[in-house]
Design an enzyme around this catalytic site. Structure first.
Site, PDB file in Angstrom:
ATOM      1  N   ARG A 178      65.434  59.276  28.362  1.00  0.00           N
ATOM      2  CA  ARG A 178      66.005  58.672  29.582  1.00  0.00           C
ATOM      3  C   ARG A 178      67.513  58.922  29.599  1.00  0.00           C
ATOM      4  NH1 ARG A 178      61.485  55.618  28.388  1.00  0.00           N
ATOM      5  NH2 ARG A 178      59.917  56.016  29.994  1.00  0.00           N
ATOM      6  N   ASP A 207      59.645  62.525  27.180  1.00  0.00           N
ATOM      7  CA  ASP A 207      59.195  61.584  28.209  1.00  0.00           C
ATOM      8  C   ASP A 207      59.297  62.278  29.563  1.00  0.00           C
ATOM      9  OD1 ASP A 207      58.563  59.077  29.626  1.00  0.00           O
ATOM     10  OD2 ASP A 207      59.009  58.145  27.700  1.00  0.00           O
ATOM     11  N   HIS A 280      53.425  59.974  30.234  1.00  0.00           N
ATOM     12  CA  HIS A 280      54.866  60.212  30.054  1.00  0.00           C
ATOM     13  C   HIS A 280      55.119  61.684  29.727  1.00  0.00           C
ATOM     14  CE1 HIS A 280      56.266  56.118  30.586  1.00  0.00           C
ATOM     15  NE2 HIS A 280      55.322  55.674  29.802  1.00  0.00           N
ATOM     16  N   ASP A 342      50.836  55.440  25.487  1.00  0.00           N
ATOM     17  CA  ASP A 342      51.016  54.299  26.401  1.00  0.00           C
ATOM     18  C   ASP A 342      51.039  54.755  27.849  1.00  0.00           C
ATOM     19  OD1 ASP A 342      53.436  55.653  25.792  1.00  0.00           O
ATOM     20  OD2 ASP A 342      54.570  54.046  26.726  1.00  0.00           O
ATOM     21  N   GLU A 343      50.765  53.810  28.724  1.00  0.00           N
ATOM     22  CA  GLU A 343      51.022  53.932  30.157  1.00  0.00           C
ATOM     23  C   GLU A 343      50.581  55.286  30.724  1.00  0.00           C
ATOM     24  OE1 GLU A 343      54.738  50.908  30.690  1.00  0.00           O
ATOM     25  OE2 GLU A 343      55.264  52.914  30.009  1.00  0.00           O
ATOM     26  N   TRP A 409      53.016  46.744  21.372  1.00  0.00           N
ATOM     27  CA  TRP A 409      54.206  46.477  22.204  1.00  0.00           C
ATOM     28  C   TRP A 409      53.921  45.508  23.337  1.00  0.00           C
ATOM     29  CZ3 TRP A 409      55.288  47.983  27.380  1.00  0.00           C
ATOM     30  CH2 TRP A 409      54.312  48.774  28.005  1.00  0.00           C
ATOM     31  N   PHE A 435      65.044  45.719  22.904  1.00  0.00           N
ATOM     32  CA  PHE A 435      66.488  45.514  22.973  1.00  0.00           C
ATOM     33  C   PHE A 435      67.080  46.116  24.253  1.00  0.00           C
ATOM     34  CE2 PHE A 435      66.635  45.421  17.997  1.00  0.00           C
ATOM     35  CZ  PHE A 435      65.837  44.283  18.019  1.00  0.00           C
ATOM     36  N   ASP A 436      66.192  46.557  25.155  1.00  0.00           N
ATOM     37  CA  ASP A 436      66.696  46.944  26.484  1.00  0.00           C
ATOM     38  C   ASP A 436      66.718  45.734  27.418  1.00  0.00           C
ATOM     39  OD1 ASP A 436      63.880  46.927  26.411  1.00  0.00           O
ATOM     40  OD2 ASP A 436      63.685  48.469  27.954  1.00  0.00           O
ATOM     41  N   TRP A 484      65.030  51.358  24.496  1.00  0.00           N
ATOM     42  CA  TRP A 484      64.710  52.225  25.655  1.00  0.00           C
ATOM     43  C   TRP A 484      65.974  52.349  26.484  1.00  0.00           C
ATOM     44  CZ3 TRP A 484      60.217  54.551  25.127  1.00  0.00           C
ATOM     45  CH2 TRP A 484      59.200  53.922  24.411  1.00  0.00           C
TER      46      TRP A 484
HETATM   47  C1  ACM Z   1      56.373  51.214  26.074  1.00  0.00           C
HETATM   48  O1  ACM Z   1      57.302  50.396  26.163  1.00  0.00           O
HETATM   49  N1  ACM Z   1      55.889  51.806  27.150  1.00  0.00           N
HETATM   50  C2  ACM Z   1      55.766  51.518  24.808  1.00  0.00           C
END
Ligand code: ACM
Length: 773
Positions: A178, A207, A280, A342-343, A409, A435-436, A484
């Site tokens: 990012r 990503d 991602h 993920d996602e 997570w 921590f974001d 992140w």
């Molecule tokens: C995540 O925060 N998508 C692992």
């Protein structure tokens, strides 16, 4: 001869010793035993009646660890030009000895300081290194940089430390997709991890917004996929979204990757690369469109979120991924490869004839099982190369590969399920490890993704859920903090978000969960203070929790606010808006008007610094009793139901503070009762609205008020959303008659529609102060 004793008994002696030496000798730093401050906290530390004078030239001997620890010894302990270290030719001649001791456990060490010498005992290089890190935290902070000092020696107190970690995975994660961080920035990140005895660096290398690792077989991954045409500015939830129009990107060459891996290794840190799949993956698919299910050309993503273009599980995609993994495996000698998982929205797989045929052919139930098939293929490949697969908790869906390790997570539930099925687990839940999220609820914090995760909450984390028996608990390998970087546009901002929450996580994973974290937190803050001085010398940025005044609102008879500083004996002053004089705070302050309360620490260096600001809106509902038919979600209930009528609005920029209550997917009924009937003109509801975080204001709400004479008053309002704000307010007109009771029905928004973040999931409702005028 020296004797050891517990700290309390010896501290008086130490003080005396300190005073004597002060009077007799030239001025140089002398650390007293009671000032010793090591993070993470050692297992045991005892005072020894002694004092070691560290000379301008210190000789050391490193036994069988010499090769590995010499670079750190010379670069760190000899960094400051006023002090040098010399390697002694034999043990007898050395003042600092690092001694091999096979009776110790892996990664454990002992550190002993007496009048003549400093001894560090360890079985392995990591243990020796950690002994040096504890010693480092005893030295003047000036050792963190090459500064010219006006002293030529300093004194350390006699002590004896025995120490070792509770968890084997003590991790920090960094997202370089990012926003991209150069090799030197990554090394600086590793330096702080090493100081904290953290041993796993999870490097999120790919990503949607950029592919950051050179793969020689597929050069377009970085040449094309390493760059995006522009980047979202402001918050994702801003409407309309704005972009900067500037090309952005970068990547690490394989030589640079090797450089970072070797540097990490010199700090006893293993690097775990993450190559995201099947989701991602937009940057990769942008470089090689044939990897997606549609074959269509797409751009490297320019904004944040979850995207529907994911890897298509064709033989060609697997050939590609195996090719990528071959090069990744060759670069990273550690045991794990993280494959994301993920996602991964299933829309493309659902509409792909190939995927549907594969589902039939493999006897799979649905696209979730297809994801499980995908992960198993990759796990098999990694296992065949001697590597272990690590993935986010979505890899549980559709069946978990028995060889996989799960990074939990979305809460700890995925970790619990994985441990119960015998798989290894690393805990990294949003509730304690993201921590974001904002770390402070004041309005002046730099823009962050949302949420609220203060330092104290990280510190209170217990990676082992109570649901697990002792055998399953052993499968919890550790935990990590995740950084992140969507909103971390520079290294300084990234550090500000990472520190000092990293320090709290380091203590959790090294020292284990505290029995009573509230009780031990003040001592953590005491130890944090000199560590923050160290970060100053290292020129790192950080959030300073020691400047934070926290508050608690109590409503028993009147509305009162109590103020607290982080350390004991800090004097606080306050004033109400527009009044100049500061008043010493001695007891909870009665809130009698709608106004802004400000507070600061007495005598702080920056007299203009206001450490606390709270806006109060008094209204007729403050003394009402409110009940809810549903409990708020535990992650968003820190203020409890009292937050709905305490005169304080939730933040307009974040939903995680203690003034917002969050409900996931439930319709809600609010019951408000007045002990003495009140006459109201209006009732105002506030809802958070942030589709990017799955939070939706309801479309309407309904009010039924019971009047004092028994009649009912009903009204319904459609909730209007102002596109410029994250908060949707609705004001209901009230009948201007005496009211005894009000019932409010707030239907949940429902299922998140297609095309939005979290489509298909239940929406959240976030409710603010109910203002009754
Ligand atoms: C995540 O925060 N998508 C692992």
């Amino acid at each position: 001869m020296h004797f050891t004793a517990v700290f309390a008994r010896i501290s008086l002696l130490c003080c005396l010793l300190f005073l004597v030496s002060c009077g007799e000798q030239e001025d140089y730093p002398k650390l007293a035993f009671e000032e010793v401050a090591i993070i993470p906290e050692p297992k045991s530390i005892e005072a020894v009646e002694a004092q070691f004078i560290w000379p301008a030239e210190l000789s050391y001997f490193a036994d069988s660890f010499a090769e590995e620890v010499t670079p750190f010894m010379e670069s760190y302990f000899g960094l400051n030009s006023s002090f040098t270290v010399q390697r002694a030719s034999n043990s007898d001649a050395a003042q600092l000895k690092i001694i091999s001791d096979n009776t110790l456990e892996d990664e454990h060490y002992k550190l002993q300081i007496d009048n003549e010498k400093i001894n560090i005992y360890a079985k392995d290089v990591a243990g020796a290194f950690y002994g040096l890190q504890s010693l480092r935290q005893l030295l003047p902070a000036a050792f963190e940089a090459d500064q010219v000092l006006d002293y030529e020696q300093f004194a350390l107190p006699g002590l004896s430390i025995e120490d070792g970690p509770v968890f084997q995975h003590r991790g920090m994660h960094l997202d370089v997709s990012r926003h991209f961080f150069e090799v030197d920035a990554v090394k600086r990140y590793l330096d702080v991890m090493a100081m904290l005895k953290m041993n796993r660096f999870h490097w999120h290398l790919t990503d949607d917004q950029g592919w950051r690792i050179e793969i020689k077989k597929y050069p377009k991954l970085t040449e094309h996929g390493g760059y995006r045409s522009e980047t979202l500015i402001g918050h994702y939830n801003d409407q309309p979204q704005k972009f900067d129009g500037k090309r952005y990107g970068g990547f690490y060459t394989q030589e640079q990757i090797k450089e970072v891996v070797a540097y990490a290794q010199s700090l006893s840190i293993e690097v775990i690369p993450e190559i995201e799949m099947p989701g991602h993956a937009q940057a990769a698919i942008s470089a090689y469109p044939e990897l997606g299910c549609t074959g269509e050309s797409i751009d490297v993503a320019t904004k944040w979120g979850v995207f529907e273009d994911i890897f298509c599980p064709t033989p060609e995609t697997f050939e590609f991924l195996f090719g990528v993994l071959d090069e990744v495996i060759a670069l990273f000698p550690g045991e794990y490869i993280h494959i994301g998982g993920d996602e991964a929205p299933k829309a493309r797989w659902k509409s792909s004839e190939f995927c549907q045929e594969l589902i039939r052919e493999q006897n799979l139930k649905d696209e979730h099982e297809l994801q499980s098939f995908f992960v198993s293929e990759i796990a098999g490949y990694l296992n065949s190369k001697g590597k272990k697969l690590l993935g986010w908790d979505e890899i549980l869906e559709g069946g978990l590969d028995p060889t996989a390790t799960v990074m939990s997570w979305r809460g700890v539930e995925g970790g619990i399920a994985a441990a119960k099925s015998g798989n290894g687990v690393i805990m990294s839940p949003t509730s304690h490890a993201y921590f974001d999220y904002y770390q402070d609820d004041s309005e002046d914090q730099p823009l962050a993704i949302g949420g609220f995760l203060p330092l104290e909450k990280v510190y209170s984390f217990d990676p082992i859920p109570s649901e697990l028996n002792s055998k399953q608990a052993q499968l919890i390998l550790g935990a990590q903090g995740n950084v992140w970087t969507e909103y971390m546009t520079s290294e300084k901002k990234m550090q500000y978000m990472a520190y000092p929450r990293t320090m709290a996580m380091a203590e959790v994973v090294w020292s284990g969960a505290k029995e009573d974290s509230e009780q031990s937190y003040p001592d953590f803050l005491r130890r944090l203070k000199p560590l923050l001085n160290r970060l100053d010398v290292m020129d790192r940025s950080y959030y300073n929790p020691l400047q934070k005044i926290t508050s608690e609102i109590n409503k028993e008879d009147n509305l009162r606010i109590s103020l607290n500083g982080p350390l004991p004996d800090q004097k606080i002053q306050y004033r109400w808006s527009n009044e100049q004089a500061w008043i010493d705070y001695t007891e909870p302050i009665m809130v009698e008007r709608s106004a802004i309360l400000e507070a600061r620490f007495e005598g702080q260096a920056d007299a203009d610094l206001v450490n606390f600001r709270q806006d109060f809106t008094l209204h007729k509902g403050i003394n009402a009793t409110i009940k809810l038919d549903k409990k708020p979600h535990p992650a968003y209930n820190s203020g409890g139901v009292a937050a709905l009528n305490n005169g304080v609005y939730g933040s307009k920029n974040r939903h995680g503070d203690k003034e917002w209550l969050g409900f996931w997917g439930d319709d809600l009924r609010v019951d408000i009762r007045f002990e003495t009937p009140v006459k109201l003109n209006s009732l105002k509801l506030g809802f958070y609205h942030a589709p990017g975080q799955w939070i939706y204001a309801p479309t309407k709400s309904q009010i039924r008020a019971t009047l004092a004479d028994g009649r009912a008053y009903n009204t319904t309002a459609m909730i209007k959303k102002d596109s410029l704000s994250n908060v949707a307010n609705e004001v209901f007109g009230m009948p201007e008659e005496m009211i005894t009771r009000i019932r409010i029905d707030i239907p949940n928004y429902g299922i998140i529609p297609e095309g939005k973040q979290g489509a298909g999931n239940k929406a959240w409702t976030f409710l603010d102060e109910i203002v009754m005028q």
